[in-house]
Design a protein around this motif. Structure first.
Motif, mmCIF file in Angstrom:
data_model
loop_
_atom_site.group_PDB
_atom_site.id
_atom_site.type_symbol
_atom_site.label_atom_id
_atom_site.label_comp_id
_atom_site.label_asym_id
_atom_site.label_seq_id
_atom_site.Cartn_x
_atom_site.Cartn_y
_atom_site.Cartn_z
ATOM 1 N N GLN A 1 42.182 31.454 53.370
ATOM 2 C CA GLN A 1 41.840 32.824 53.750
ATOM 3 C C GLN A 1 41.612 33.715 52.536
ATOM 4 O OE1 GLN A 1 44.351 30.951 54.849
ATOM 5 N NE2 GLN A 1 45.170 31.658 56.799
ATOM 6 N N PHE A 2 42.072 33.294 51.359
ATOM 7 C CA PHE A 2 41.968 34.116 50.159
ATOM 8 C C PHE A 2 41.051 33.501 49.101
ATOM 9 C CE2 PHE A 2 45.861 35.147 52.341
ATOM 10 C CZ PHE A 2 45.737 36.526 52.480
ATOM 11 N N ASP A 3 40.214 32.547 49.516
ATOM 12 C CA ASP A 3 39.275 31.931 48.567
ATOM 13 C C ASP A 3 38.329 32.965 47.964
ATOM 14 O OD1 ASP A 3 40.385 29.444 48.878
ATOM 15 O OD2 ASP A 3 38.791 28.660 50.177
ATOM 16 N N ARG A 4 37.852 33.898 48.770
ATOM 17 C CA ARG A 4 36.930 34.925 48.266
ATOM 18 C C ARG A 4 37.613 35.790 47.209
ATOM 19 N NH1 ARG A 4 34.683 40.005 51.413
ATOM 20 N NH2 ARG A 4 33.005 40.569 50.006
ATOM 21 N N THR A 5 38.887 36.083 47.413
ATOM 22 C CA THR A 5 39.654 36.868 46.450
ATOM 23 C C THR A 5 39.787 36.099 45.138
ATOM 24 O OG1 THR A 5 40.889 37.871 48.264
ATOM 25 C CG2 THR A 5 41.861 38.054 46.074
ATOM 26 N N LEU A 6 40.092 34.817 45.239
ATOM 27 C CA LEU A 6 40.217 33.982 44.044
ATOM 28 C C LEU A 6 38.903 33.944 43.266
ATOM 29 C CD1 LEU A 6 41.814 32.013 42.278
ATOM 30 C CD2 LEU A 6 41.100 30.189 43.841
ATOM 31 N N VAL A 7 37.797 33.792 43.962
ATOM 32 C CA VAL A 7 36.482 33.774 43.306
ATOM 33 C C VAL A 7 36.222 35.099 42.592
ATOM 34 C CG1 VAL A 7 33.985 33.719 43.757
ATOM 35 C CG2 VAL A 7 35.486 32.008 44.796
ATOM 36 N N PHE A 8 36.596 36.206 43.211
ATOM 37 C CA PHE A 8 36.430 37.517 42.583
ATOM 38 C C PHE A 8 37.200 37.569 41.264
ATOM 39 C CE2 PHE A 8 38.468 41.654 41.845
ATOM 40 C CZ PHE A 8 37.350 42.419 41.549
ATOM 41 N N TYR A 9 38.471 37.184 41.298
ATOM 42 C CA TYR A 9 39.276 37.239 40.069
ATOM 43 C C TYR A 9 38.695 36.334 38.986
ATOM 44 C CZ TYR A 9 42.977 39.927 42.336
ATOM 45 O OH TYR A 9 43.701 40.906 42.968
ATOM 46 N N GLN A 10 38.270 35.145 39.360
ATOM 47 C CA GLN A 10 37.690 34.240 38.373
ATOM 48 C C GLN A 10 36.403 34.820 37.786
ATOM 49 O OE1 GLN A 10 37.736 30.742 40.944
ATOM 50 N NE2 GLN A 10 39.249 29.791 39.577
ATOM 51 N N ARG A 11 35.590 35.434 38.617
ATOM 52 C CA ARG A 11 34.366 36.070 38.136
ATOM 53 C C ARG A 11 34.681 37.196 37.151
ATOM 54 N NH1 ARG A 11 32.217 37.637 42.855
ATOM 55 N NH2 ARG A 11 32.897 39.784 42.622
ATOM 56 N N GLU A 12 35.833 37.835 37.336
ATOM 57 C CA GLU A 12 36.253 38.936 36.469
ATOM 58 C C GLU A 12 36.998 38.451 35.223
ATOM 59 O OE1 GLU A 12 35.303 42.089 36.748
ATOM 60 O OE2 GLU A 12 34.122 41.471 38.487
ATOM 61 N N GLY A 13 37.076 37.129 35.021
ATOM 62 C CA GLY A 13 37.649 36.582 33.796
ATOM 63 C C GLY A 13 39.062 36.035 33.907
ATOM 64 N N PHE A 14 39.684 36.113 35.081
ATOM 65 C CA PHE A 14 41.015 35.549 35.256
ATOM 66 C C PHE A 14 40.903 34.026 35.353
ATOM 67 C CE2 PHE A 14 41.759 39.858 36.513
ATOM 68 C CZ PHE A 14 43.106 40.106 36.351
ATOM 69 N N SER A 15 41.933 33.336 34.899
ATOM 70 C CA SER A 15 41.976 31.886 35.029
ATOM 71 C C SER A 15 43.266 31.491 35.737
ATOM 72 C CB SER A 15 41.883 31.211 33.659
ATOM 73 O OG SER A 15 42.958 31.629 32.843
ATOM 74 N N ILE A 16 43.238 30.379 36.410
ATOM 75 C CA ILE A 16 44.412 29.894 37.132
ATOM 76 C C ILE A 16 45.428 29.409 36.105
ATOM 77 C CG2 ILE A 16 45.265 28.136 38.726
ATOM 78 C CD1 ILE A 16 42.507 28.319 40.126
ATOM 79 N N SER A 17 46.662 29.880 36.252
ATOM 80 C CA SER A 17 47.695 29.476 35.304
ATOM 81 C C SER A 17 48.755 28.595 35.959
ATOM 82 C CB SER A 17 48.340 30.710 34.655
ATOM 83 O OG SER A 17 48.924 31.529 35.640
ATOM 84 N N GLY A 18 48.517 28.200 37.191
ATOM 85 C CA GLY A 18 49.401 27.249 37.860
ATOM 86 C C GLY A 18 50.484 27.910 38.688
ATOM 87 N N GLY A 19 51.151 27.085 39.445
ATOM 88 C CA GLY A 19 52.293 27.526 40.223
ATOM 89 C C GLY A 19 51.938 28.188 41.531
ATOM 90 N N ARG A 20 52.968 28.525 42.258
ATOM 91 C CA ARG A 20 52.861 29.249 43.517
ATOM 92 C C ARG A 20 53.882 30.376 43.479
ATOM 93 N NH1 ARG A 20 50.712 26.187 48.139
ATOM 94 N NH2 ARG A 20 50.006 24.196 47.340
ATOM 95 N N LYS A 21 53.590 31.440 44.140
ATOM 96 C CA LYS A 21 54.531 32.559 44.186
ATOM 97 C C LYS A 21 55.567 32.255 45.263
ATOM 98 C CE LYS A 21 54.688 37.543 44.670
ATOM 99 N NZ LYS A 21 53.880 38.745 44.835
#
Length: 157
Positions: A131-151
């Motif tokens: 449900q949050f794939d679009r949000t993840l794509v937005f952050y990645q497009r803005e320069g964020f990278s996945i740093s691992g883990g789960r909240k």
């Protein structure tokens, strides 16, 4: 559309609380679960106190006089980040104003604010759910990278 971004003041707490409520309702609808408790008056009081204390910063986006989004920030410390850094605990753009540059403008202002405070990085969490794939794509497009883990959370009260 002209977007104005300002730093929220304690007197903006009602607007911030309303936008937080919209964000939480949208998340709960997406996951079909009541994962948050939200009380307008309590959230408003908390936002006013934290804005007054300076421990919580909010960037408000408006189109004219109409609030259309916000991004909240607070400062954190961790040895792994090699210095102080900022966390984005809440970030929301009203659905009618998405894909119009509002989120990008808020993030750019957050970058500037973080740089002015000497932060090494910004961190944000998004659920690892489809449900949050679009949000993840937005952050990645803005320069964020996945740093691992789960909240994860552990309720203390």
């Amino acid at each position: 559309m002209s977007i104005q971004i300002t730093q929220a003041q304690p007197e903006d707490a009602a607007v911030v609380a309303t936008l937080v409520g919209e964000l939480l309702r949208e998340i709960m609808a997406a996951v079909s679960d009541k994962v948050f408790n939200f009380h307008q008056a309590d959230t408003e009081a908390r936002a006013a106190a934290w804005l007054r204390d300076g421990c919580y910063s909010v960037l408000l986006a408006r189109a004219g006089d109409v609030p259309i989004g916000f991004l909240a920030l607070y400062q954190r410390y961790a040895l792994y980040t090699e210095g102080i850094y900022g966390t984005i605990p809440e970030f929301y753009v009203c659905p009618a104003h998405r894909s119009k540059g509002v989120g990008t403008a808020l993030l750019e202002q957050a970058r500037r604010l973080g740089q002015s405070r000497g932060w090494r990085r910004l961190e944000v969490t998004t659920p690892p759910l489809p449900q949050f794939d679009r949000t993840l794509v937005f952050y990645q497009r803005e320069g964020f990278s996945i740093s691992g883990g789960r909240k994860l959370k552990l309720e203390l009260s």
